[in-house]
Design a protein around this motif. Sequence first.
Motif, PDB file in Angstrom:
ATOM      1  N   UNK A 142       0.807  -1.232   0.000  1.00  0.00           N
ATOM      2  CA  UNK A 142       0.000   0.000   0.000  1.00  0.00           C
ATOM      3  C   UNK A 142       0.838   1.280   0.000  1.00  0.00           C
ATOM      4  N   UNK A 143       2.144   1.152   0.087  1.00  0.00           N
ATOM      5  CA  UNK A 143       3.004   2.331  -0.026  1.00  0.00           C
ATOM      6  C   UNK A 143       3.419   2.510  -1.482  1.00  0.00           C
ATOM      7  N   UNK A 144       3.393   3.757  -1.968  1.00  0.00           N
ATOM      8  CA  UNK A 144       3.763   4.050  -3.346  1.00  0.00           C
ATOM      9  C   UNK A 144       5.167   4.627  -3.380  1.00  0.00           C
ATOM     10  N   UNK A 145       6.041   3.992  -4.165  1.00  0.00           N
ATOM     11  CA  UNK A 145       7.441   4.407  -4.244  1.00  0.00           C
ATOM     12  C   UNK A 145       7.772   4.777  -5.687  1.00  0.00           C
ATOM     13  N   UNK A 146       8.158   6.045  -5.918  1.00  0.00           N
ATOM     14  CA  UNK A 146       8.529   6.492  -7.262  1.00  0.00           C
ATOM     15  C   UNK A 146       9.983   6.113  -7.536  1.00  0.00           C
ATOM     16  N   UNK A 147      10.240   5.677  -8.773  1.00  0.00           N
ATOM     17  CA  UNK A 147      11.564   5.232  -9.195  1.00  0.00           C
ATOM     18  C   UNK A 147      12.178   4.253  -8.196  1.00  0.00           C
ATOM     19  N   UNK A 148      11.547   3.086  -8.040  1.00  0.00           N
ATOM     20  CA  UNK A 148      12.042   2.097  -7.074  1.00  0.00           C
ATOM     21  C   UNK A 148      13.415   1.560  -7.446  1.00  0.00           C
ATOM     22  N   UNK A 149      14.163   1.155  -6.400  1.00  0.00           N
ATOM     23  CA  UNK A 149      15.452   0.511  -6.662  1.00  0.00           C
ATOM     24  C   UNK A 149      15.217  -0.991  -6.864  1.00  0.00           C
ATOM     25  N   UNK A 150      16.303  -1.730  -7.096  1.00  0.00           N
ATOM     26  CA  UNK A 150      16.176  -3.162  -7.387  1.00  0.00           C
ATOM     27  C   UNK A 150      15.466  -3.929  -6.279  1.00  0.00           C
ATOM     28  N   UNK A 151      15.838  -3.650  -5.044  1.00  0.00           N
ATOM     29  CA  UNK A 151      15.245  -4.358  -3.899  1.00  0.00           C
ATOM     30  C   UNK A 151      13.747  -4.099  -3.825  1.00  0.00           C
ATOM     31  N   UNK A 152      13.350  -2.840  -4.052  1.00  0.00           N
ATOM     32  CA  UNK A 152      11.933  -2.486  -4.011  1.00  0.00           C
ATOM     33  C   UNK A 152      11.168  -3.134  -5.166  1.00  0.00           C
ATOM     34  N   UNK A 153      11.805  -3.203  -6.344  1.00  0.00           N
ATOM     35  CA  UNK A 153      11.159  -3.858  -7.485  1.00  0.00           C
ATOM     36  C   UNK A 153      10.922  -5.344  -7.218  1.00  0.00           C
ATOM     37  N   UNK A 154      11.851  -5.992  -6.542  1.00  0.00           N
ATOM     38  CA  UNK A 154      11.717  -7.422  -6.254  1.00  0.00           C
ATOM     39  C   UNK A 154      10.596  -7.690  -5.247  1.00  0.00           C
ATOM     40  N   UNK A 155      10.306  -6.719  -4.391  1.00  0.00           N
ATOM     41  CA  UNK A 155       9.313  -6.911  -3.325  1.00  0.00           C
ATOM     42  C   UNK A 155       7.941  -6.328  -3.666  1.00  0.00           C
ATOM     43  N   UNK A 156       7.802  -5.705  -4.816  1.00  0.00           N
ATOM     44  CA  UNK A 156       6.586  -4.954  -5.121  1.00  0.00           C
ATOM     45  C   UNK A 156       5.370  -5.861  -5.327  1.00  0.00           C
ATOM     46  N   UNK A 157       4.202  -5.331  -4.947  1.00  0.00           N
ATOM     47  CA  UNK A 157       2.935  -6.021  -5.206  1.00  0.00           C
ATOM     48  C   UNK A 157       2.414  -5.657  -6.597  1.00  0.00           C
ATOM     49  N   UNK A 191       0.614  10.843  -9.341  1.00  0.00           N
ATOM     50  CA  UNK A 191       1.958  11.089  -8.800  1.00  0.00           C
ATOM     51  C   UNK A 191       3.015  10.943  -9.896  1.00  0.00           C
ATOM     52  N   UNK A 192       2.840   9.927 -10.744  1.00  0.00           N
ATOM     53  CA  UNK A 192       3.787   9.699 -11.837  1.00  0.00           C
ATOM     54  C   UNK A 192       3.732  10.838 -12.856  1.00  0.00           C
ATOM     55  N   UNK A 193       2.533  11.298 -13.184  1.00  0.00           N
ATOM     56  CA  UNK A 193       2.390  12.398 -14.143  1.00  0.00           C
ATOM     57  C   UNK A 193       3.019  13.679 -13.596  1.00  0.00           C
ATOM     58  N   UNK A 194       2.825  13.932 -12.307  1.00  0.00           N
ATOM     59  CA  UNK A 194       3.443  15.112 -11.673  1.00  0.00           C
ATOM     60  C   UNK A 194       4.968  14.996 -11.715  1.00  0.00           C
ATOM     61  N   UNK A 195       5.468  13.780 -11.450  1.00  0.00           N
ATOM     62  CA  UNK A 195       6.914  13.561 -11.464  1.00  0.00           C
ATOM     63  C   UNK A 195       7.468  13.707 -12.880  1.00  0.00           C
ATOM     64  N   UNK A 196       6.713  13.249 -13.880  1.00  0.00           N
ATOM     65  CA  UNK A 196       7.126  13.403 -15.282  1.00  0.00           C
ATOM     66  C   UNK A 196       7.260  14.879 -15.649  1.00  0.00           C
ATOM     67  N   UNK A 197       6.325  15.698 -15.167  1.00  0.00           N
ATOM     68  CA  UNK A 197       6.361  17.137 -15.451  1.00  0.00           C
ATOM     69  C   UNK A 197       7.600  17.775 -14.830  1.00  0.00           C
ATOM     70  N   UNK A 198       7.930  17.379 -13.602  1.00  0.00           N
ATOM     71  CA  UNK A 198       9.123  17.906 -12.933  1.00  0.00           C
ATOM     72  C   UNK A 198      10.396  17.451 -13.653  1.00  0.00           C
ATOM     73  N   UNK A 199      10.383  16.189 -14.083  1.00  0.00           N
ATOM     74  CA  UNK A 199      11.534  15.628 -14.774  1.00  0.00           C
ATOM     75  C   UNK A 199      11.770  16.345 -16.105  1.00  0.00           C
ATOM     76  N   UNK A 200      10.690  16.654 -16.804  1.00  0.00           N
ATOM     77  CA  UNK A 200      10.795  17.353 -18.092  1.00  0.00           C
ATOM     78  C   UNK A 200      11.450  18.727 -17.924  1.00  0.00           C
TER      79      UNK A 200
END
Length: 216
Positions: A142-157, A191-200
Amino acid sequence: MHCSHAVFRTRAVNTAAGSAYAEFGNTKVIVSLFGPRESKKAMMYSNIGGLNCNVSYTTLATLSREQGSNHQEYSMMLYKALEGAIILETFPKTTVDVFALVLESAGSDLPVVISCASLALADAGIMMYDLVSSVSMSCLDRNLVIDPNLEEEHCQDGSLMISCMPSRCEVTQLTVTGDWSTPTLDEGMQLCLDACAELAKIMRSCLRDAALGCQE
């Protein structure tokens, strides 16, 4: 937010028509672009250009994970993310080749590749409707993590990746895997769309700095 540790640099490969380097945390990517060149395929009846995308990993990058099977899938996803942003009519009957190399894999590889490739296209002067910025997210208990690292990707739901043209509010590529409730998915996408705008903004700043450097 992930943008605080995003590093971009254009003109990373002198022999390429356009190139860019990106570093997100410990994930490092370099993209080289060649062309437009005359297409090997018969495009006599086509008034638009072609796009070839190739994603590969260095031996060092793959030590920590098995990425061999992902090259083709990642190459296709890169193509889908970029195709809608490029004005293909501006280079008819020719092809642009995009080669992305993951130097170090530490999670969120594909969105870094996509953002970096978009910057390389701009560096080469390829006409685009807008830059493409890309962000991924993991749902971890239930926690949302932007740009997860490898460990987080392996544990993701569940995982979510969005590539978009922020100034046009258009999504060019969307991937959702795993279990998401509708409210959580809606929150994650925003959250991802907002992060994309900041990244741009960071990507455009990189291009501005490069242009100013050329004038000096």
